[in-house]
Design an enzyme around this catalytic site. Sequence first.
Site, PDB file in Angstrom:
ATOM      1  N   GLY A   1      38.356  27.986  36.661  1.00 19.38           N
ATOM      2  CA  GLY A   1      38.996  28.980  37.517  1.00 19.38           C
ATOM      3  C   GLY A   1      38.523  28.883  38.958  1.00 19.38           C
ATOM      4  O   GLY A   1      37.327  28.984  39.227  1.00 19.38           O
TER       5      GLY A   1
ATOM      6  N   GLY B   1      39.420  31.029  41.369  1.00 19.34           N
ATOM      7  CA  GLY B   1      39.721  32.303  42.034  1.00 19.34           C
ATOM      8  C   GLY B   1      38.550  32.655  42.932  1.00 19.34           C
ATOM      9  O   GLY B   1      37.773  31.784  43.338  1.00 19.34           O
ATOM     10  N   PHE B   2      38.376  33.934  43.208  1.00 17.75           N
ATOM     11  CA  PHE B   2      37.312  34.350  44.131  1.00 17.75           C
ATOM     12  C   PHE B   2      35.930  33.993  43.587  1.00 17.75           C
ATOM     13  O   PHE B   2      35.060  33.560  44.336  1.00 17.75           O
ATOM     14  CB  PHE B   2      37.396  35.853  44.380  1.00 17.75           C
ATOM     15  CG  PHE B   2      38.536  36.227  45.273  1.00 17.75           C
ATOM     16  CD1 PHE B   2      38.447  36.024  46.644  1.00 17.75           C
ATOM     17  CD2 PHE B   2      39.696  36.765  44.763  1.00 17.75           C
ATOM     18  CE1 PHE B   2      39.495  36.355  47.481  1.00 17.75           C
ATOM     19  CE2 PHE B   2      40.756  37.097  45.588  1.00 17.75           C
ATOM     20  CZ  PHE B   2      40.662  36.897  46.951  1.00 17.75           C
TER      21      PHE B   2
ATOM     22  N   VAL C   1      42.348  25.135  30.420  1.00 19.25           N
ATOM     23  CA  VAL C   1      41.295  25.108  29.400  1.00 19.25           C
ATOM     24  C   VAL C   1      41.811  25.811  28.154  1.00 19.25           C
ATOM     25  O   VAL C   1      42.315  26.936  28.218  1.00 19.25           O
ATOM     26  CB  VAL C   1      40.010  25.792  29.917  1.00 19.25           C
ATOM     27  CG1 VAL C   1      38.970  25.910  28.813  1.00 19.25           C
ATOM     28  CG2 VAL C   1      39.449  25.005  31.096  1.00 19.25           C
TER      29      VAL C   1
ATOM     30  N   GLU D   1      50.358  49.931  47.435  1.00 18.00           N
ATOM     31  CA  GLU D   1      50.744  48.966  48.470  1.00 18.00           C
ATOM     32  C   GLU D   1      52.193  48.515  48.281  1.00 18.00           C
ATOM     33  O   GLU D   1      52.958  48.421  49.246  1.00 18.00           O
ATOM     34  CB  GLU D   1      49.775  47.774  48.454  1.00 18.00           C
ATOM     35  CG  GLU D   1      48.445  48.169  49.057  1.00 18.00           C
ATOM     36  CD  GLU D   1      47.306  47.183  48.852  1.00 18.00           C
ATOM     37  OE1 GLU D   1      46.239  47.407  49.420  1.00 18.00           O
ATOM     38  OE2 GLU D   1      47.490  46.197  48.109  1.00 18.00           O
TER      39      GLU D   1
ATOM     40  N   ASP E   1      36.469  38.947  37.310  1.00 18.84           N
ATOM     41  CA  ASP E   1      37.235  39.917  36.506  1.00 18.84           C
ATOM     42  C   ASP E   1      37.002  39.772  35.005  1.00 18.84           C
ATOM     43  O   ASP E   1      37.310  40.671  34.239  1.00 18.84           O
ATOM     44  CB  ASP E   1      38.741  39.737  36.773  1.00 18.84           C
ATOM     45  CG  ASP E   1      39.183  40.417  38.054  1.00 18.84           C
ATOM     46  OD1 ASP E   1      38.317  40.941  38.772  1.00 18.84           O
ATOM     47  OD2 ASP E   1      40.399  40.427  38.339  1.00 18.84           O
TER      48      ASP E   1
ATOM     49  N   ALA F   1      37.846  41.771  44.377  1.00 20.61           N
ATOM     50  CA  ALA F   1      37.456  40.490  44.968  1.00 20.61           C
ATOM     51  C   ALA F   1      35.983  40.446  45.403  1.00 20.61           C
ATOM     52  O   ALA F   1      35.300  39.452  45.117  1.00 20.61           O
ATOM     53  CB  ALA F   1      38.391  40.159  46.121  1.00 20.61           C
TER      54      ALA F   1
END
Length: 413
Positions: free
Chosen positions: A9, A11-12, A78, A169, A298, A313
Amino acid sequence: MKKKVIIIGAGFAGLNAAKQLSKYKEIDVTIIDKKNHHLFQPLLYQVATAGLNESDIAYPIRSIFRKQKNVTVYKDTVENIDFKEKVVITKSKRLYYDYLIIAAGAEENYFGNTEWKKFAPTLKTLKDAQILRNKILNAFEMAEKATSDQEMKKYLTFIVIGGGPTGVELAGAIGEMTRITLAKDFRNIDPRLSRILLIEAGKRILPSFDENLTSKAVKDLESLGVQVWTNSLVTEITDDSIKIGNEQIEAATVIWAAGIKANSLSSIIPSEKDKMGRVFTANDLSLKNFPEVFVCGDLAHFIQNGEPLPGIAPVAMQQGKHVAKQIINDLKNKKREEFVYFDKGQLATIGKSKAIAEIRNLKLSGFLAWITWIFVHILYLTGFKNRIFVTLQWAWSYITFKKGARLIIDDEK
Ligand SMILES: Cc1cc2nc3c(=O)[nH]c(=O)nc-3n(C[C@H](O)[C@H](O)[C@H](O)COP(=O)(O)OP(=O)(O)OC[C@H]3O[C@@H](n4cnc5c(N)ncnc54)[C@H](O)[C@@H]3O)c2cc1C
């Protein structure tokens, strides 16, 4: 022998771990991600509501590590992990590791009502954002051609389910589209008459924020034509309506922003999990019986001051950096350290010039909070060019009240 670190991953969490580890030439880093890009998810709603383009908020992982010769990137999924043999099994490869960082993030949660997914799409990937943008823009096109008032009303009703930051948002941005951006673009309809509902099952929206800031956010949403319904549990979703108790509301556009759960890889991780499938870790973010395996972002359930850390994040970024540091500590024969999250505060935006921010004891709303929101989002956007483009695009839309990416793509399908 160089130590092999596999990161699942980008991501962040994964990206921050990889950036730290790539500085050490005695480590070989392999990043595996099913997408070829790192995605700045906090700005996805801007793509879904035609404010930004896809490439403004996503950056190829391969380009980020172009100069780091010790980093290899595989675009692959994966499927399994053999924790005893220390092997990661992807769709096409088996890869051995000395250390493994699992940072596969979260996925949408329809709480068992999986059939709702096709009627109420969610927002998690660039593809999701495109689907939502097509759906929202198409609703106006269909309303313009409607042959009855009832049909027109259905197309001009937008329902966002979930009153967390993403729901707020999205609802705010749709409000802005109807009241400002698209207001003069049609001949048979008045987009300003659109009905936008933000539905929340709990007693208030943005529950992680101070109550006064929530009240300000509600007022800001109302000024954009959004009706906020709290204590409203959705019990049914069909292709053109939702049900709350006995009330049925017709709407062509329903968006799901009501929940997430751990990535499905969680099921193969040998550790206890919470009810969202997030993995309990040791204090240093490693797995209890597998100190060479770390889980972060996460996907991890980490308790600090008696509360689990939120899936945001900054937590993922700090955890990614922390696990990289623990691997380096091991290689330098230094003691591992406990992870401690440093909370810099939270932000949510409601529309142009409207946001709320809670930074320790400082509570901001309105323009000042919005400028803070812009600054933070630009700061963390990966890629120099993205930052310039996004800043210019925001400045342009601020001055002209126009939104750029109003294209309906791949409509025929
Ligand atoms: C719409 C939206 C808005 C948000 N807004 C905010 C906000 O305003 N502020 C904030 O702080 N947070 C926000 N968040 C939350 C924030 O984006 C997450 O907390 C953060 O992305 C978590 O980072 P991560 O590295 O754990 O996971 P992710 O960033 O989700 O990265 C996981 C990566 O793993 C890859 N992956 C998953 N499964 C596999 C597999 N089997 N094989 C290979 N690769 C795999 C994925 O492709 C992905 O690249 C938002 C999230 C969403 C969806």
